[in-house]
Design an enzyme around this catalytic site. Structure first.
Site, short mmCIF file in Angstrom:
data_model
loop_
_atom_site.label_atom_id
_atom_site.label_comp_id
_atom_site.label_asym_id
_atom_site.label_seq_id
_atom_site.Cartn_x
_atom_site.Cartn_y
_atom_site.Cartn_z
N SER A 187 0.83 -1.20 0.00
CA SER A 187 0.00 0.00 0.00
C SER A 187 0.88 1.26 0.00
O SER A 187 1.68 1.44 -0.92
CB SER A 187 -0.96 -0.05 1.20
OG SER A 187 -1.98 0.90 1.07
N ASP A 240 -10.12 -4.48 -4.85
CA ASP A 240 -9.55 -3.54 -3.88
C ASP A 240 -10.19 -2.17 -4.09
O ASP A 240 -9.99 -1.53 -5.12
CB ASP A 240 -8.03 -3.46 -4.09
CG ASP A 240 -7.32 -2.62 -3.04
OD1 ASP A 240 -7.99 -1.89 -2.28
OD2 ASP A 240 -6.08 -2.69 -2.99
N HIS A 295 -7.94 -5.41 -0.21
CA HIS A 295 -6.70 -4.63 -0.12
C HIS A 295 -5.53 -5.39 0.49
O HIS A 295 -4.41 -5.31 0.00
CB HIS A 295 -6.96 -3.35 0.68
CG HIS A 295 -5.79 -2.42 0.70
ND1 HIS A 295 -5.20 -1.94 -0.45
CD2 HIS A 295 -5.09 -1.89 1.73
CE1 HIS A 295 -4.20 -1.14 -0.13
NE2 HIS A 295 -4.10 -1.10 1.18
#
Length: 269
Positions: free
Chosen positions: A106, A213, A243
């Protein structure tokens, strides 16, 4: 598996570090975690990589977890990269000669991409998990608002496993508040720096992403992937994946793909 906790002097105070290792490691996995979280959430992944011969190490970024700093305030991601590099130097001094795999999730994927641009000689393999690259709504939308909204994260977006969201909500080291404007502005600058920076070239790079996601949608990241200039890129997309792929219901498949990619691309010897 042994677990160690130690500190380095970061650019903005003490940086807390976690290290997991076993006997006779053959490679180093340096981890950059995501926004609002901390390295303690990676223990299960670390155990699986240690079983595959890794030393796994990563800092709680400044303002995150057990590290110093105002919560989730990051004014320069190059400073975060410098902290990560201090961790890499210390670990490589303790385990000299090990090849390095850099894994960023991320926001940590953005940090990892920038790290490689600034310290290309350190990293042998790059793994980007649901990375913040290209186009991301908080950067494009929130900066234009007069006030950053304080809406809670929908933890169901993390994983199809409801226990993941429940654990996230109950974790006192996770940030549960709003974005901070300087942090978003720093992300915008870093994403531009990555676009303008040197190409990754022939560095073996694995990009993994779930096609469901909604926190970091795959289509936005896909805009930024070509900007990395990675000529040795491998993409793995997981249908229905949300995610946090390492906490997903098909996590065994995801971890197996990462381990196979690492084994295939680590330098000989």
């Amino acid at each position: 598996m042994s677990t160690l906790e130690w500190d380095v002097a970061g650019t903005h105070g003490r940086v807390a570090v976690r290290e997991w290792n076993g006997s006779a490691p053959t490679w180093l996995c340096l981890v950059a975690h995501g926004y609002g979280e901390h390295m303690g959430r990676y223990e299960r992944l670390a155990a699986e990589l240690v079983a595959d011969g890794a030393v796994v190490v990563g800092p709680d970024h400044t303002g995150h977890g057990e590290s110093d700093g105002e919560r989730v305030l990051v004014e320069s991601y190059d400073d975060v990269v410098a902290d990560l590099h201090a961790v890499a130097r210390r670990t490589l001094a303790d385990h000299p000669g090990l090849p390095v795999v850099l894994l960023g999730h991320s926001m940590g994927g953005m940090i990892a991409a920038r790290y490689v641009q600034l310290h290309a000689r350190v990293v042998d393999v790059l793994v980007l998990s649901s990375p913040v690259l290209g186009r991301w709504a908080p950067v494009t939308d929130l900066l234009g608002l007069p006030e950053i909204p304080d809406g809670p994260l929908d933890t169901s977006t993390l994983s199809r496993d409801p226990e993941v969201g429940a654990a996230y909500e109950a974790d006192p080291l996770v940030w549960h508040g709003p974005f901070k404007r300087p942090t978003i502005a720093a992300m915008a600058r870093t994403m531009k720096d990555i676009t303008d920076g040197p190409d990754l070239g022939s560095l073996p790079t694995l990009w993994i992403h779930g096609d469901a996601d909604t926190l970091v949608p795959i289509d936005g990241t896909r805009v930024g992937i070509p900007e990395l200039g990675a000529s040795a890129l491998t993409e793995r997309t997981y249908p229905g994946g949300r995610h946090e792929l390492f906490n997903e219901t098909n996590r065994d498949e995801v971890v197996a793909d990462v381990r196979a990619f690492v084994r295939e691309n680590l330098p000989a010897g």
